[in-house]
Design an enzyme around this catalytic site. Structure first.
Site, PDB file in Angstrom:
ATOM      1  N   PRO A   1      47.223  41.368  38.339  1.00 30.63           N
ATOM      2  CA  PRO A   1      46.026  41.902  38.998  1.00 30.63           C
ATOM      3  C   PRO A   1      45.670  41.211  40.308  1.00 30.63           C
ATOM      4  CG  PRO A   1      45.474  40.666  37.015  1.00 30.63           C
ATOM      5  CD  PRO A   1      46.953  40.855  37.009  1.00 30.63           C
ATOM      6  N   ASN A   2      45.276  42.043  41.242  1.00 32.08           N
ATOM      7  CA  ASN A   2      44.752  41.647  42.567  1.00 32.08           C
ATOM      8  C   ASN A   2      45.825  41.172  43.546  1.00 32.08           C
ATOM      9  OD1 ASN A   2      41.955  42.187  41.987  1.00 32.08           O
ATOM     10  ND2 ASN A   2      42.027  40.402  40.639  1.00 32.08           N
TER      11      ASN A   2
ATOM     12  N   ARG B   1      42.712  38.706  52.080  1.00 32.96           N
ATOM     13  CA  ARG B   1      41.656  37.711  51.861  1.00 32.96           C
ATOM     14  C   ARG B   1      42.271  36.400  51.408  1.00 32.96           C
ATOM     15  NH1 ARG B   1      38.507  41.413  48.188  1.00 32.96           N
ATOM     16  NH2 ARG B   1      38.045  43.096  49.611  1.00 32.96           N
TER      17      ARG B   1
ATOM     18  N   TYR C   1      46.460  31.827  49.546  1.00 31.62           N
ATOM     19  CA  TYR C   1      47.609  32.661  49.177  1.00 31.62           C
ATOM     20  C   TYR C   1      48.531  33.014  50.350  1.00 31.62           C
ATOM     21  CZ  TYR C   1      44.933  33.216  44.883  1.00 31.62           C
ATOM     22  OH  TYR C   1      44.248  32.971  43.730  1.00 31.62           O
TER      23      TYR C   1
ATOM     24  N   ASN D   1      54.657  36.976  38.124  1.00 27.01           N
ATOM     25  CA  ASN D   1      53.416  36.340  38.557  1.00 27.01           C
ATOM     26  C   ASN D   1      52.310  37.141  37.869  1.00 27.01           C
ATOM     27  OD1 ASN D   1      51.155  35.274  39.669  1.00 27.01           O
ATOM     28  ND2 ASN D   1      51.842  35.419  41.804  1.00 27.01           N
TER      29      ASN D   1
ATOM     30  N   ALA E   1      45.805  36.353  37.153  1.00 28.25           N
ATOM     31  CA  ALA E   1      44.773  35.840  36.231  1.00 28.25           C
ATOM     32  C   ALA E   1      45.154  36.021  34.759  1.00 28.25           C
ATOM     33  CB  ALA E   1      43.441  36.510  36.525  1.00 28.25           C
TER      34      ALA E   1
ATOM     35  N   HIS F   1      46.338  33.129  32.428  1.00 26.98           N
ATOM     36  CA  HIS F   1      45.436  32.196  31.748  1.00 26.98           C
ATOM     37  C   HIS F   1      44.699  32.824  30.565  1.00 26.98           C
ATOM     38  CE1 HIS F   1      46.323  30.310  35.552  1.00 26.98           C
ATOM     39  NE2 HIS F   1      45.660  31.249  36.217  1.00 26.98           N
TER      40      HIS F   1
ATOM     41  N   ASP G   1      52.989  37.684  23.936  1.00 26.80           N
ATOM     42  CA  ASP G   1      53.674  38.277  22.784  1.00 26.80           C
ATOM     43  C   ASP G   1      54.783  39.227  23.240  1.00 26.80           C
ATOM     44  OD1 ASP G   1      52.042  36.886  21.071  1.00 26.80           O
ATOM     45  OD2 ASP G   1      50.787  38.599  20.521  1.00 26.80           O
TER      46      ASP G   1
ATOM     47  N   GLU H   1      58.200  32.237  35.044  1.00 30.49           N
ATOM     48  CA  GLU H   1      56.805  32.344  35.501  1.00 30.49           C
ATOM     49  C   GLU H   1      56.704  31.784  36.922  1.00 30.49           C
ATOM     50  OE1 GLU H   1      54.061  30.055  33.119  1.00 30.49           O
ATOM     51  OE2 GLU H   1      52.414  30.390  34.521  1.00 30.49           O
TER      52      GLU H   1
ATOM     53  N   HIS I   1      54.019  31.261  40.550  1.00 30.75           N
ATOM     54  CA  HIS I   1      52.715  31.360  41.201  1.00 30.75           C
ATOM     55  C   HIS I   1      52.847  30.973  42.657  1.00 30.75           C
ATOM     56  CE1 HIS I   1      50.636  32.107  37.489  1.00 30.75           C
ATOM     57  NE2 HIS I   1      51.373  31.160  36.953  1.00 30.75           N
ATOM     58  N   LEU I   2      52.033  31.600  43.487  1.00 32.58           N
ATOM     59  CA  LEU I   2      51.979  31.245  44.910  1.00 32.58           C
ATOM     60  C   LEU I   2      51.324  29.886  45.100  1.00 32.58           C
ATOM     61  CD1 LEU I   2      50.680  34.743  45.923  1.00 32.58           C
ATOM     62  CD2 LEU I   2      52.803  33.785  46.836  1.00 32.58           C
ATOM     63  N   SER I   3      50.169  29.718  44.464  1.00 31.27           N
ATOM     64  CA  SER I   3      49.391  28.483  44.641  1.00 31.27           C
ATOM     65  C   SER I   3      49.754  27.466  43.569  1.00 31.27           C
ATOM     66  CB  SER I   3      47.894  28.807  44.567  1.00 31.27           C
ATOM     67  OG  SER I   3      47.563  29.312  43.280  1.00 31.27           O
TER      68      SER I   3
ATOM     69  N   ARG J   1      43.950  23.342  41.252  1.00 30.34           N
ATOM     70  CA  ARG J   1      42.794  24.240  41.404  1.00 30.34           C
ATOM     71  C   ARG J   1      41.850  24.077  40.200  1.00 30.34           C
ATOM     72  NH1 ARG J   1      44.717  30.047  42.956  1.00 30.34           N
ATOM     73  NH2 ARG J   1      42.514  30.173  43.543  1.00 30.34           N
TER      74      ARG J   1
ATOM     75  N   ARG K   1      42.578  27.362  35.489  1.00 35.72           N
ATOM     76  CA  ARG K   1      43.921  27.819  35.918  1.00 35.72           C
ATOM     77  C   ARG K   1      45.025  26.875  35.448  1.00 35.72           C
ATOM     78  NH1 ARG K   1      42.611  31.895  39.659  1.00 35.72           N
ATOM     79  NH2 ARG K   1      40.698  31.429  40.783  1.00 35.72           N
TER      80      ARG K   1
HETATM   81  O1  CA2 Z   1      48.785  31.448  42.707  1.00 35.40           O
HETATM   82  C1  CA2 Z   1      49.081  32.502  42.117  1.00 35.40           C
HETATM   83  O2  CA2 Z   1      50.102  33.128  42.354  1.00 35.40           O
HETATM   84  C2  CA2 Z   1      48.094  33.083  41.090  1.00 35.40           C
HETATM   85  O3  CA2 Z   1      48.860  33.736  40.092  1.00 35.40           O
HETATM   86  C3  CA2 Z   1      47.227  34.073  41.843  1.00 35.40           C
HETATM   87  C4  CA2 Z   1      46.137  34.684  40.965  1.00 35.40           C
HETATM   88  C5  CA2 Z   1      45.337  33.595  40.242  1.00 35.40           C
HETATM   89  O4  CA2 Z   1      44.419  34.190  39.346  1.00 35.40           O
HETATM   90  C6  CA2 Z   1      46.234  32.632  39.486  1.00 35.40           C
HETATM   91  O5  CA2 Z   1      45.431  31.620  38.907  1.00 35.40           O
HETATM   92  C7  CA2 Z   1      47.252  31.999  40.415  1.00 35.40           C
HETATM   93  C8  CA2 Z   1      45.165  35.523  41.814  1.00 35.40           C
HETATM   94  C9  CA2 Z   1      45.806  36.649  42.530  1.00 35.40           C
HETATM   95  C10 CA2 Z   1      44.753  37.319  43.369  1.00 35.40           C
HETATM   96  O6  CA2 Z   1      45.217  37.401  44.685  1.00 35.40           O
HETATM   97  C11 CA2 Z   1      44.314  37.597  45.681  1.00 35.40           C
HETATM   98  C12 CA2 Z   1      44.838  37.809  46.935  1.00 35.40           C
HETATM   99  C13 CA2 Z   1      44.015  38.008  47.998  1.00 35.40           C
HETATM  100  C14 CA2 Z   1      42.638  37.997  47.829  1.00 35.40           C
HETATM  101  C15 CA2 Z   1      42.107  37.781  46.579  1.00 35.40           C
HETATM  102  C16 CA2 Z   1      42.950  37.588  45.499  1.00 35.40           C
END
Ligand code: CA2
Length: 148
Positions: free
Chosen positions: A9-10, A17, A22, A73, A76, A79, A86, A97, A99-101, A106, A110
């Site tokens: 998601p997102n 943003r 990110y 990836n 959210a 977590h 499953d 798995e 992740h970007l960040s 953080r 997370r």
């Molecule tokens: O660091 C990552 O790749 C995450 O999977 C990104 C997720 C976050 O919930 C994980 O804890 C770490 C969030 C992705 C949402 O991406 C956005 C991008 C632009 C603006 C807002 C959110």
């Protein structure tokens, strides 16, 4: 070798943003870079994004027999989602798995990944490069699995 890239998601908002967290690349930019690295490594990829947990579960289930590896990836859902965990455990397709960040640098919520125990490894904190490293790790994992 065929790799299924799943994005949660997102992640469709990437580049619009929070560039300080990110990066400035869009998900389409990342997909293009992944496609190029996969081509160099003679691999094929399918690259998908969904905001819907159940759709991600369906894609994981359908990967059996069609993909050698999954790279996820889960955003959210990493977590929170016992359903994704499953599905990964049930399908038996090796899963990485990513992740970007650096989620460990953080918020505390997370730090916990529900999917980590059923994945063969994690690549975390390298921005877009996490995805490229995942293509390379997939080749490595596939070679090890073939030689077993
Ligand atoms: O660091 C990552 O790749 C995450 O999977 C990104 C997720 C976050 O919930 C994980 O804890 C770490 C969030 C992705 C949402 O991406 C956005 C991008 C632009 C603006 C807002 C959110």
């Amino acid at each position: 070798m065929k790799i299924l890239f799943l994005n949660g998601p997102n992640l469709n908002l990437l580049g619009q943003r929070e560039p300080e967290v990110y990066g400035r690349e869009t998900l389409a930019d990342i997909e293009a870079a992944v496609r190029e690295r996969a081509r160099q490594l003679k691999s094929r990829i399918d690259f998908r994004q969904s905001n819907v947990e159940g759709e991600l579960v369906d894609w994981i289930q359908q990967a059996k027999g069609k993909f050698d590896l999954i790279v996820i990836n889960a955003a959210a859902y990493t977590h929170t989602s016992i359903a994704l965990r499953d599905a990964i455990a049930a399908v038996g397709v090796p899963t990485i798995e990513i992740h970007l960040s650096n989620v460990h640098a953080r918020e505390k919520f997370r730090h916990k990944s529900l999917i980590a125990p059923v994945c063969c490894g994690q690549i975390i904190g390298f921005g877009q490069k996490s995805y490229i490293l995942a293509v390379e790790a997939s080749v490595h994992v596939n070679e090890i699995n073939k030689s077993k």
